[in-house]
Design a protein around this motif. Structure first.
Motif: not given
Length: 203
Positions: A150-160, A182-184
């Motif tokens: 699981k990824l929280y608040n992902p910001l994608y910069f290349k493919d996955g 960190s989550i925070a």
């Protein structure tokens, strides 16, 4: 020595000093919590000290003499994100300059074979974080289930590959290739960083 669980004026002074130097310590409240630990680790990484997360005499002396961290790639302009893999830190520059220094955990460079959380298929690879110059392509708010977790608040910069929040951000590089924070930290980072922001990964 100060560590997780410590409280009081000494912790407050530590948090104020780290925040002054743009290290992300969360709330400056005199409580040595996990976010304070992340801030201390980020400083230790930048200063090339032992990554203990504990405020030792060695760390105290280095912090006393420390100056505002500098980026290595001003040619990318503002805003930008610099990810130094060897040091295990992310420097976020907004339109005014250095905003925050964040402890991150990137690819372990170790082989892995795991069962996909989504398809149930066996997935093997090497925990490598791609180097180079990229941009934030898109963001997904909240939790996202990927093949490897699981990824929280992902910001994608290349493919996955993404910069994302995680409950586990140790002092060393242990990820499958993404950039963990960190989550925070991911709460404000996700809301602040815009699509198209340049990202350089090196080290």
């Amino acid at each position: 020595m100060l560590k997780v669980g410590s409280r009081g004026e000494a912790v407050l002074a530590l948090e104020k000093r780290l925040a002054e130097l743009r290290y992300d310590v969360g709330a400056v409240d005199g409580r040595y919590d996990q976010q304070t630990w992340q801030g201390v680790v980020a400083f230790q990484k930048y200063a090339k000290l032992k990554r203990t997360g504990t405020y030792t005499l060695e760390t105290q002396e280095a912090l006393h003499a420390a100056i505002l961290p500098e980026g290595l790639h001003p040619e990318l302009g503002l805003p930008r994100i610099e990810i130094d893999i060897k040091r295990g830190i992310l420097l976020f520059f907004d339109e005014q300059g250095l905003n925050r220094v964040i402890a991150v955990s990137t690819g372990s460079n170790r082989k892995y074979c795991e069962t996909s959380k989504k398809s149930g298929e066996r997935i093997c690879g090497v925990g490598h974080t791609p180097r180079g110059t990229f941009r934030i392509q898109y963001k997904i708010s909240g939790w996202r289930e990927s093949d490897l977790g699981k990824l929280y608040n992902p910001l994608y910069f290349k493919d996955g590959y993404a910069i994302h929040g995680s409950p586990s951000v140790p002092a060393y590089n242990v990820s499958h290739g993404c950039v963990r924070m960190s989550i925070a930290t991911s709460e404000w980072f996700f809301g602040t960083v815009k699509n198209g922001t340049p990202v350089i990964v090196f080290g």
